[in-house]
Write an enzyme that holds these catalytic residues in place. Sequence first.
Site, mmCIF file in Angstrom:
data_model
loop_
_atom_site.group_PDB
_atom_site.id
_atom_site.type_symbol
_atom_site.label_atom_id
_atom_site.label_comp_id
_atom_site.label_asym_id
_atom_site.label_seq_id
_atom_site.Cartn_x
_atom_site.Cartn_y
_atom_site.Cartn_z
ATOM 1 N N PHE A 292 23.831 11.588 6.667
ATOM 2 C CA PHE A 292 24.484 12.326 7.739
ATOM 3 C C PHE A 292 24.568 13.782 7.312
ATOM 4 O O PHE A 292 24.972 14.069 6.181
ATOM 5 C CB PHE A 292 25.894 11.796 8.012
ATOM 6 C CG PHE A 292 25.944 10.417 8.586
ATOM 7 C CD1 PHE A 292 26.066 10.226 9.959
ATOM 8 C CD2 PHE A 292 25.883 9.302 7.759
ATOM 9 C CE1 PHE A 292 26.123 8.938 10.490
ATOM 10 C CE2 PHE A 292 25.935 8.024 8.285
ATOM 11 C CZ PHE A 292 26.053 7.834 9.661
ATOM 12 N N HIS B 140 30.950 12.376 10.951
ATOM 13 C CA HIS B 140 29.636 11.747 11.078
ATOM 14 C C HIS B 140 28.946 12.109 12.386
ATOM 15 O O HIS B 140 28.004 11.421 12.789
ATOM 16 C CB HIS B 140 29.762 10.212 11.005
ATOM 17 C CG HIS B 140 30.186 9.671 9.688
ATOM 18 N ND1 HIS B 140 31.490 9.742 9.252
ATOM 19 C CD2 HIS B 140 29.492 9.043 8.700
ATOM 20 C CE1 HIS B 140 31.584 9.171 8.065
ATOM 21 N NE2 HIS B 140 30.382 8.746 7.705
ATOM 22 N N GLU C 137 19.765 7.864 0.173
ATOM 23 C CA GLU C 137 20.608 6.670 0.165
ATOM 24 C C GLU C 137 20.087 5.658 1.188
ATOM 25 O O GLU C 137 19.891 5.991 2.354
ATOM 26 C CB GLU C 137 22.053 7.058 0.479
ATOM 27 C CG GLU C 137 22.649 7.992 -0.574
ATOM 28 C CD GLU C 137 23.889 8.718 -0.089
ATOM 29 O OE1 GLU C 137 24.378 8.403 1.021
ATOM 30 O OE2 GLU C 137 24.378 9.608 -0.816
ATOM 31 N N ASP D 44 26.662 15.868 7.916
ATOM 32 C CA ASP D 44 28.040 16.200 7.574
ATOM 33 C C ASP D 44 28.286 16.149 6.064
ATOM 34 O O ASP D 44 29.201 16.809 5.556
ATOM 35 C CB ASP D 44 29.000 15.226 8.266
ATOM 36 C CG ASP D 44 28.621 14.935 9.701
ATOM 37 O OD1 ASP D 44 29.350 15.357 10.605
ATOM 38 O OD2 ASP D 44 27.586 14.288 9.917
ATOM 39 N N GLU E 169 25.294 13.154 -3.487
ATOM 40 C CA GLU E 169 24.416 14.166 -2.904
ATOM 41 C C GLU E 169 24.225 15.345 -3.856
ATOM 42 O O GLU E 169 23.142 15.930 -3.934
ATOM 43 C CB GLU E 169 24.978 14.638 -1.562
ATOM 44 C CG GLU E 169 24.846 13.630 -0.425
ATOM 45 C CD GLU E 169 25.886 12.525 -0.474
ATOM 46 O OE1 GLU E 169 25.761 11.556 0.290
ATOM 47 O OE2 GLU E 169 26.828 12.627 -1.289
#
Length: 341
Positions: A93, A139, A39, A95, A70
């Site tokens: 990230f 994040h 991204e 996360d 994702e």
Amino acid sequence: MAQKEHSKVIERELTMSRAMVEAIAHEMRENEEVFYMGEDVADYGGIFDSTQGLLDEFGYDRIMDVPISETAYLGAAVGAAQEGMRPIAELMFVDFFGVAMDQIYNQMAKNTYMSGGNVSVPLVLTAAVGGTYNDAAQHSQTLYGTFAHVPGLKVVVPSTAYDAKGLMHNAIRDDDPVMYMFHKRLMGIGWLPAPDGPKTPVPEEDYTIPFGSADVKREGDDVTIVTLGLHVHRALEAAESLADDGVSAEVVDLRSLVPLDTDTVVESVEKTGNLVVVDEDYRSFGVTGEIVASVAEENLGALDNVERLAIPDVPIPYSRPLENEVVPDVADIEAAVERTQ
């Protein structure tokens, strides 16, 4: 003790992001099967400068922006790797791995085993990790231990530009899936200042740093500080301060968790007798416990004192004072070392 991989005199210095990009560009020139997807990695160049400038040379066919899914693009990366390509896929990230856990945990990590070795998955999954800039609980995690826990994944965490380039070359050339986890605070981008240390001399030519090769960033005699990522630099700062008080601290940068260089850690602890493990991941069931257990199994008698510093078992707060409270800082490291003396 780990040996330096490059002895040639080096004059130029790079930020960690530029060192990573340089390695990626070299591998893309050498092998047309290497491509990058994620991204905001094309026109934007990655929000942490992880792909800055690559689009101009390689175009949209090999530097691919993807939809915010994702699950979809990591699944596509696994499939491309199994078909002989060498994708690099970026989680903006770390996360966000939760929405693609099946692709990472059950496909990327296990498909070589599940196929009886008939397929390999030469996929590099890069991910931005870490907090210290107030981006809240979804994040700001590192999650090194989460990925190191599942069989089938190699996990690397550079702390300097020199290491970032060598580890990236090695990751792209590896036939197994590699989690390449870079700390946001170390990348050297304008809006997120880095500490002193991650910008280092970097050779122009390509070189590799083997996984499972820890690096002694500072030698010492009184205590061993084992850490990785951002906290290598916090440990080095603490070691400088402790030296003023007559305490000689050795700082060991793990560089990779899988494979783990236990030998270098044990060798250091046998010299110092005292062990402090510092991590930005969660304390329970994590890296700090694994390092202490590994040393104890190898040579329990060498351990006189042990201290662990890590994120307590709470979501990382958005509030700056609260985040500062849960993330170990230089003063915390100094205090932990002093408790071992």
